[in-house]
Design a protein around this motif. Sequence first.
Motif, PDB file in Angstrom:
ATOM      1  N   LEU A  17     121.771 -35.081  -0.238  1.00  0.00           N
ATOM      2  CA  LEU A  17     120.740 -35.190  -1.260  1.00  0.00           C
ATOM      3  C   LEU A  17     120.089 -33.830  -1.437  1.00  0.00           C
ATOM      4  CD1 LEU A  17     119.084 -38.539  -0.153  1.00  0.00           C
ATOM      5  CD2 LEU A  17     121.035 -38.179  -1.665  1.00  0.00           C
ATOM      6  N   ALA A  18     119.831 -33.466  -2.696  1.00  0.00           N
ATOM      7  CA  ALA A  18     119.149 -32.207  -2.991  1.00  0.00           C
ATOM      8  C   ALA A  18     117.735 -32.522  -3.463  1.00  0.00           C
ATOM      9  CB  ALA A  18     119.913 -31.430  -4.061  1.00  0.00           C
ATOM     10  N   GLU A  19     116.802 -31.670  -3.116  1.00  0.00           N
ATOM     11  CA  GLU A  19     115.402 -31.892  -3.464  1.00  0.00           C
ATOM     12  C   GLU A  19     115.111 -31.368  -4.866  1.00  0.00           C
ATOM     13  OE1 GLU A  19     113.260 -30.031  -0.289  1.00  0.00           O
ATOM     14  OE2 GLU A  19     113.883 -31.547   1.168  1.00  0.00           O
ATOM     15  N   VAL A  20     114.540 -32.229  -5.698  1.00  0.00           N
ATOM     16  CA  VAL A  20     114.183 -31.859  -7.067  1.00  0.00           C
ATOM     17  C   VAL A  20     112.944 -30.971  -7.022  1.00  0.00           C
ATOM     18  CG1 VAL A  20     113.409 -32.759  -9.300  1.00  0.00           C
ATOM     19  CG2 VAL A  20     115.215 -33.945  -8.026  1.00  0.00           C
ATOM     20  N   ALA A  26     127.329 -33.715  -7.624  1.00  0.00           N
ATOM     21  CA  ALA A  26     128.177 -34.906  -7.688  1.00  0.00           C
ATOM     22  C   ALA A  26     127.640 -35.916  -8.684  1.00  0.00           C
ATOM     23  CB  ALA A  26     128.297 -35.552  -6.309  1.00  0.00           C
ATOM     24  N   GLY A  27     126.330 -35.865  -8.963  1.00  0.00           N
ATOM     25  CA  GLY A  27     125.765 -36.805  -9.918  1.00  0.00           C
ATOM     26  C   GLY A  27     124.355 -37.205  -9.537  1.00  0.00           C
ATOM     27  N   VAL A  77     115.191 -41.585  -8.890  1.00  0.00           N
ATOM     28  CA  VAL A  77     116.323 -40.709  -9.181  1.00  0.00           C
ATOM     29  C   VAL A  77     116.500 -39.706  -8.047  1.00  0.00           C
ATOM     30  CG1 VAL A  77     117.307 -39.063 -10.821  1.00  0.00           C
ATOM     31  CG2 VAL A  77     115.825 -40.918 -11.649  1.00  0.00           C
ATOM     32  N   THR A  78     117.726 -39.583  -7.576  1.00  0.00           N
ATOM     33  CA  THR A  78     118.070 -38.632  -6.528  1.00  0.00           C
ATOM     34  C   THR A  78     119.258 -37.797  -6.991  1.00  0.00           C
ATOM     35  OG1 THR A  78     117.398 -40.285  -4.894  1.00  0.00           O
ATOM     36  CG2 THR A  78     118.659 -38.420  -4.087  1.00  0.00           C
ATOM     37  N   THR A 102     121.323 -32.223 -16.548  1.00  0.00           N
ATOM     38  CA  THR A 102     120.672 -33.111 -17.510  1.00  0.00           C
ATOM     39  C   THR A 102     121.032 -34.561 -17.208  1.00  0.00           C
ATOM     40  OG1 THR A 102     120.721 -31.388 -19.195  1.00  0.00           O
ATOM     41  CG2 THR A 102     120.404 -33.645 -19.955  1.00  0.00           C
ATOM     42  N   LEU A 103     119.992 -35.364 -17.034  1.00  0.00           N
ATOM     43  CA  LEU A 103     120.146 -36.797 -16.850  1.00  0.00           C
ATOM     44  C   LEU A 103     120.042 -37.446 -18.224  1.00  0.00           C
ATOM     45  CD1 LEU A 103     120.183 -39.433 -15.128  1.00  0.00           C
ATOM     46  CD2 LEU A 103     117.693 -39.215 -14.991  1.00  0.00           C
ATOM     47  N   LYS A 104     121.050 -38.193 -18.610  1.00  0.00           N
ATOM     48  CA  LYS A 104     121.035 -38.887 -19.897  1.00  0.00           C
ATOM     49  C   LYS A 104     120.621 -40.325 -19.647  1.00  0.00           C
ATOM     50  CE  LYS A 104     124.235 -35.696 -21.794  1.00  0.00           C
ATOM     51  NZ  LYS A 104     124.857 -35.327 -22.983  1.00  0.00           N
ATOM     52  N   PHE A 105     119.587 -40.760 -20.391  1.00  0.00           N
ATOM     53  CA  PHE A 105     118.991 -42.062 -20.140  1.00  0.00           C
ATOM     54  C   PHE A 105     118.777 -42.799 -21.457  1.00  0.00           C
ATOM     55  CE2 PHE A 105     115.209 -44.753 -19.787  1.00  0.00           C
ATOM     56  CZ  PHE A 105     115.626 -45.602 -18.773  1.00  0.00           C
ATOM     57  N   VAL A 106     119.161 -44.077 -21.499  1.00  0.00           N
ATOM     58  CA  VAL A 106     118.949 -44.919 -22.674  1.00  0.00           C
ATOM     59  C   VAL A 106     117.879 -45.957 -22.331  1.00  0.00           C
ATOM     60  CG1 VAL A 106     119.990 -46.538 -24.297  1.00  0.00           C
ATOM     61  CG2 VAL A 106     121.327 -44.593 -23.450  1.00  0.00           C
TER      62      VAL A 106
END
Length: 132
Positions: A27-30, A61-62, A74-75, A96-100
């Motif tokens: 895990l990476a820290e935002v 990785a996502g 979100v992680t 970029t996180l794509k969110f609907v």
Amino acid sequence: MLALVSVGITSCDIGDDNDYAQIQYQLAEVTSVEMPENLKFGKVNEIVVRYDNPTNCNIFAGFDVQSRLNERDVTVVTTVRETGDCDELNIPTEKTLKFVAVSNGTYTFRFLSGRDADGEPEYLEFTVEVVE
């Protein structure tokens, strides 16, 4: 038939385990988030997420997104190949996180930003309204 099977078995050498580096998820820290002022209902909304990539061996990785009604945790997930020759660089990285938005009202996003002294997760939190 027996000769064919013995050729197949002897030709499938996967090598020594030391020849292949192990891949692990980390895990990476935002560090920061560019959240839109509002979310457009039924449309793709883009959320810019910045984090420090821990080493030059880590690869994005996502996003792992956990949902509870209109709340999202979100992680950032990276993969790292354990080769032993990685440099700790904390490389600033942006994805970029794509969110609907599929419901009206507001959404609350919590981005994992680290852990406190007791090992408890810390988050950057944003509440955003959905518009038509």
